[in-house]
Design an enzyme around this catalytic site. Structure first.
Site, PDB file in Angstrom:
ATOM      1  N   LYS A  62      22.578  48.271  27.180  1.00  0.00           N
ATOM      2  CA  LYS A  62      23.277  47.138  26.618  1.00  0.00           C
ATOM      3  C   LYS A  62      22.400  46.040  27.118  1.00  0.00           C
ATOM      4  O   LYS A  62      22.096  45.744  28.143  1.00  0.00           O
ATOM      5  CB  LYS A  62      24.870  47.164  26.822  1.00  0.00           C
ATOM      6  CG  LYS A  62      25.535  45.711  26.107  1.00  0.00           C
ATOM      7  CD  LYS A  62      26.836  45.846  26.653  1.00  0.00           C
ATOM      8  CE  LYS A  62      27.523  44.794  25.971  1.00  0.00           C
ATOM      9  NZ  LYS A  62      29.013  44.816  26.332  1.00  0.00           N
ATOM     10  N   HIS A  81      37.275  43.497  34.653  1.00  0.00           N
ATOM     11  CA  HIS A  81      37.423  44.655  34.070  1.00  0.00           C
ATOM     12  C   HIS A  81      36.726  45.858  34.903  1.00  0.00           C
ATOM     13  O   HIS A  81      36.035  45.193  35.863  1.00  0.00           O
ATOM     14  CB  HIS A  81      36.740  44.917  32.761  1.00  0.00           C
ATOM     15  CG  HIS A  81      35.132  44.870  32.790  1.00  0.00           C
ATOM     16  ND1 HIS A  81      34.493  43.594  33.062  1.00  0.00           N
ATOM     17  CD2 HIS A  81      34.314  45.666  32.683  1.00  0.00           C
ATOM     18  CE1 HIS A  81      33.396  43.435  33.065  1.00  0.00           C
ATOM     19  NE2 HIS A  81      33.126  45.024  32.953  1.00  0.00           N
ATOM     20  N   ASP A  83      34.478  49.412  34.565  1.00  0.00           N
ATOM     21  CA  ASP A  83      33.588  50.067  33.486  1.00  0.00           C
ATOM     22  C   ASP A  83      34.334  51.437  33.269  1.00  0.00           C
ATOM     23  O   ASP A  83      34.683  52.166  34.114  1.00  0.00           O
ATOM     24  CB  ASP A  83      32.035  50.494  33.906  1.00  0.00           C
ATOM     25  CG  ASP A  83      31.216  48.955  33.932  1.00  0.00           C
ATOM     26  OD1 ASP A  83      31.870  48.134  33.302  1.00  0.00           O
ATOM     27  OD2 ASP A  83      30.348  48.751  34.513  1.00  0.00           O
ATOM     28  N   HIS A 161      35.465  43.834  38.261  1.00  0.00           N
ATOM     29  CA  HIS A 161      34.332  42.813  38.310  1.00  0.00           C
ATOM     30  C   HIS A 161      34.253  42.041  37.223  1.00  0.00           C
ATOM     31  O   HIS A 161      35.081  42.218  36.288  1.00  0.00           O
ATOM     32  CB  HIS A 161      32.851  43.587  38.749  1.00  0.00           C
ATOM     33  CG  HIS A 161      32.687  44.663  37.335  1.00  0.00           C
ATOM     34  ND1 HIS A 161      33.204  45.665  37.314  1.00  0.00           N
ATOM     35  CD2 HIS A 161      31.671  44.501  36.466  1.00  0.00           C
ATOM     36  CE1 HIS A 161      32.605  46.429  36.429  1.00  0.00           C
ATOM     37  NE2 HIS A 161      31.774  45.636  35.819  1.00  0.00           N
TER      38      HIS A 161
END
Length: 219
Positions: A62, A81, A83, A161
């Protein structure tokens, strides 16, 4: 899949070729990291990767683009959030923006040229070594392990993070997410389960885990 807009054919071909080469070069790096984290659990090198579907792992690149923002204190590039992946291998540009949450504070993750930042996702969970300089955090080799919860049965701890934006400069990052196939069932590694350490997580298909997280449903 990568989508490119506003670029000529030659530029697009070059970008695609470069990204594909970059992806291929990260596969042995990812294998080494998974092996080391497997050892940290007292397992053989290949056991964590096997718990993530072994050679069927998905590698998803990404490209994040955060333009300069005149009021950075009013905006976030990406909110807090963890991952969903197993690990994320990240290359940022020189503009600081990544932060991690610890002890009720957000800390900047220092930019180190030619270094990778490794964020480990919900599929595993880990504490990492911190060296603090002011409000910045330096990993010993810039490996920020933000981490593996399910496979380790909670032995490794996930870390929040987020990303911030800069008032004057554009920030970019190139994260590579390593994910199990959607139909693959992920659960605590059997060798880590015993009478004193019962299973803390349900075994479920990765796609079901993603669906629960995106819709904020109990896991």
């Amino acid at each position: 899949m990568l989508l490119y807009f506003g670029l000529g054919h030659m530029n697009t071909c070059l970008i695609i070729e470069t990204n594909e080469q970059y992806t291929q070069s990260l596969i042995p790096v990812a294998d080494k990291l998974l092996g080391l984290l497997s050892r940290g659990l007292g397992l053989e090198d290949g056991e964590v990767k096997q718990g993530l579907s072994c050679d069927d792992l998905f590698y998803m690149l990404k490209i994040n683009y955060y333009p300069a923002c005149p009021c950075p204190e009013l905006d976030l590039g990406l909110g807090p959030h963890t991952d969903m992946s197993s690990i994320t291998i990240l290359v940022p540009n020189e503009v600081q923006g990544l932060q991690v949450f610890k002890d009720d504070h957000w800390y900047d993750v220092a930019y180190i040229p030619n270094a990778l930042i490794v964020l480990i996702g919900d599929q595993i969970e880990v504490n990492f070594h911190w060296i603090k300089f002011g409000n910045r955090i330096h990993g010993s080799v810039q490996l920020v392990l933000l981490c593996w919860q399910i496979l380790s049965n909670g032995k490794y701890k996930s870390v929040y993070h987020r990303t911030t934006v800069n008032k004057e400069k554009t920030r970019m990052s190139w994260p590579m997410f390593l994910e199990p196939p959607p139909e693959f069932e992920v659960g605590p590694i059997p060798k880590l389960i015993n009478q004193d350490n019962p299973s803390k997580f349900k075994t479920k298909k990765y796609k079901d885990f993603v669906d629960c997280k995106l819709n904020k449903l109990p896991q």
